[in-house]
Write an enzyme that holds these catalytic residues in place. Structure first.
Site, PDB file in Angstrom:
ATOM      1  N   CYS A  72       0.803  -1.229   0.000  1.00 33.71           N
ATOM      2  CA  CYS A  72       0.000   0.000   0.000  1.00 33.71           C
ATOM      3  C   CYS A  72       0.834   1.277   0.000  1.00 33.71           C
ATOM      4  CB  CYS A  72      -0.985   0.009   1.166  1.00 33.71           C
ATOM      5  SG  CYS A  72      -0.331   0.679   2.705  1.00 33.71           S
ATOM      6  N   CYS A  75       3.475   2.676   4.797  1.00 34.78           N
ATOM      7  CA  CYS A  75       4.598   2.514   5.724  1.00 34.78           C
ATOM      8  C   CYS A  75       5.841   2.084   4.956  1.00 34.78           C
ATOM      9  CB  CYS A  75       4.286   1.451   6.786  1.00 34.78           C
ATOM     10  SG  CYS A  75       2.942   1.889   7.910  1.00 34.78           S
ATOM     11  N   CYS A 149      -5.110  -1.374   8.995  1.00 31.16           N
ATOM     12  CA  CYS A 149      -4.005  -0.413   9.038  1.00 31.16           C
ATOM     13  C   CYS A 149      -3.410  -0.467  10.428  1.00 31.16           C
ATOM     14  CB  CYS A 149      -4.491   0.997   8.717  1.00 31.16           C
ATOM     15  SG  CYS A 149      -3.158   2.234   8.760  1.00 31.16           S
ATOM     16  N   GLN A 249      -2.053  17.557  15.628  1.00 31.61           N
ATOM     17  CA  GLN A 249      -0.940  16.611  15.749  1.00 31.61           C
ATOM     18  C   GLN A 249      -1.459  15.195  15.500  1.00 31.61           C
ATOM     19  OE1 GLN A 249       2.149  17.458  15.948  1.00 31.61           O
ATOM     20  NE2 GLN A 249       2.013  19.595  16.593  1.00 31.61           N
ATOM     21  N   CYS A 370       8.697  19.383  12.578  1.00 28.72           N
ATOM     22  CA  CYS A 370       8.520  18.070  11.959  1.00 28.72           C
ATOM     23  C   CYS A 370       9.561  17.831  10.873  1.00 28.72           C
ATOM     24  CB  CYS A 370       7.108  17.947  11.385  1.00 28.72           C
ATOM     25  SG  CYS A 370       6.719  19.171  10.109  1.00 28.72           S
TER      26      CYS A 370
END
Length: 413
Positions: A72, A75, A149, A249, A370
């Site tokens: 997918c 990740c 997921c 967040q 980030c």
């Protein structure tokens, strides 16, 4: 098109994007889903590689947590042992800041647990076989339908089929679009983007579906279609009405960790300023101890923060200001009244604002980021202006990805 070639490679190290890097006669190539020390046969194309056969696996390789891993594209690193993965993610901050010659104490990485991400941005479309909802295959526009997921909260994953019903009504033909889903205290908040605006008939059908499924809200491109319940999130003691598409967040745990670090660092400040404040992630925690001036360019976010402040007792004064800090940063002289400051800009960082902070005499500063690369740039500016980095805390908020958060705490020398 360059002809595909198959070759044997040894993975030497991990790249900042989460791919293994191998040296070949044609130069370095990036091998997704590989680990340092592994030997593999790969097909090469334009500096990237597809693993054809894993010949020698790393002892750090583990079974992935999700059946869709490698397919997918959501990740990149489920196959890596926790300790080694966390060391690598911490190293992203070490290298980005250390490469600037900065002197700092780097804490251990604050880990992220599976099934804690409260917001998911799904790629979706309709097809002859029904609605498709998932993520794009790695380095591809092919949409992979998912049934589970491993990073997203169960409140969202358990509703995937219900979300597909929303996609089916929205339609849009075969063209993919986005469905952003956020788990709030009031239920799921859904925002559609990239598809055609729903007509009256679709709006009626969507309203009935949202009511039937018990969703909190459905929006299209920031416009509310139906809102049976106001989506609420809690920043410390304060319930805040989340604007459609508003920033949040990714995990509650990471947010609370960052907020606790910031609040503790600014605890003795009598008057603080929160730059790029969003809807109050840090401002409301700071306001438990000191007055705070919250500044943000997004009007809906500022309005949400202001409403939250007006309806909760027990806080120090909270004032708000709408201001584009990229075009008009707070000048050093404007920062003179403040004894504490936090800034949490987008990935591009806050170079112009950092220059003004560096000229100021605000005793305590917290920088939240980030993006370690732009954080390193901004911290360099502050250090040149006389600030000392007391501590840097890396935080894993996007599990099994190459993204890492960091909180840097600074004091004026």
């Amino acid at each position: 098109m360059e002809e595909l070639m198959s070759t044997r490679v040894t993975i030497e190290r991990m790249g900042a994007g989460g791919d293994g890097i191998a040296a070949t006669t044609a130069g370095s190539v990036y091998v997704p889903f590989s680990l340092p020390g592994e030997i593999a046969n790969v097909a090469l194309e334009n500096g990237r590689a597809t693993m054809m056969a894993l010949l020698d696996a790393s002892p750090e390789r583990i079974d992935p947590a999700c059946r869709h891993f490698e397919e997918c594209g959501g990740c990149a690193l489920q196959h890596w042992q926790d300790g080694a993965y966390q060391d690598w993610k911490r190293s992203l901050v070490q290298e980005a800041l250390g490469g600037r010659g900065l002197q700092f104490k780097l804490d251990p990485l604050v880990p992220c647990a599976p099934q804690t991400r409260r917001r998911a941005v799904f790629a979706v479309r309709t097809s002859d076989h029904g609605a498709v909802l998932g993520f794009n295959r790695h380095q591809s526009h092919e949409l992979i339908d998912i049934t589970e997921c491993a990073v997203t909260v169960p409140e969202i994953v358990s509703r995937l089929d219900d979300l597909r019903e929303v996609v089916a009504v929205l339609g849009g033909g075969m063209k993919p679009f986005k469905l952003t889903v956020t788990a709030t205290a009031s239920g799921l908040d859904i925002t559609a983007s990239g598809c055609g605006a729903p007509d009256a008939a679709k709006r009626h059908a969507l309203t009935n579906l949202v009511l039937k499924k018990g969703f909190a809200r459905l929006s299209f491109e920031g416009e509310i279609v139906v809102e049976p319940r106001k989506p609420l999130v809690h920043f410390g003691k304060v319930p805040v009405y989340l604007p459609p598409g508003g920033f949040l967040q990714a995990t509650v745990e990471a947010e609370e960790t960052m907020a606790a670090l910031v609040a503790a660092h600014l605890a003795k400040a009598k008057k603080s300023i929160d730059l790029f404040c969003g809807s109050g992630t840090f401002a409301f925690r700071i306001a438990e101890k000191s007055s705070v001036h919250a500044v943000e360019s997004d009007q809906m976010a500022i309005d949400a923060l202001d409403r939250g402040a007006r309806h909760v007792q027990g806080l120090k004064p909270v004032s708000v200001e709408r201001r584009d800090l990229f075009r008009r940063p707070f000048l050093a002289r404007e920062l003179a009244p403040f004894t504490g400051l936090v800034f949490d800009p987008p990935r591009a960082g806050a170079e112009a604002q950092a220059i003004e902070i560096a000229k100021s005499n605000v005793p305590k500063v917290a920088a939240v980021s980030c993006n370690p690369v732009t954080l390193g740039r901004d911290l360099s500016i502050l250090v040149k202006g006389g600030y000392k980095i007391d501590r840097v805390v890396p935080i894993d908020q996007f599990l099994w990805s190459s993204h890492v958060e960091a909180v840097a705490l600074l004091s004026k020398k």
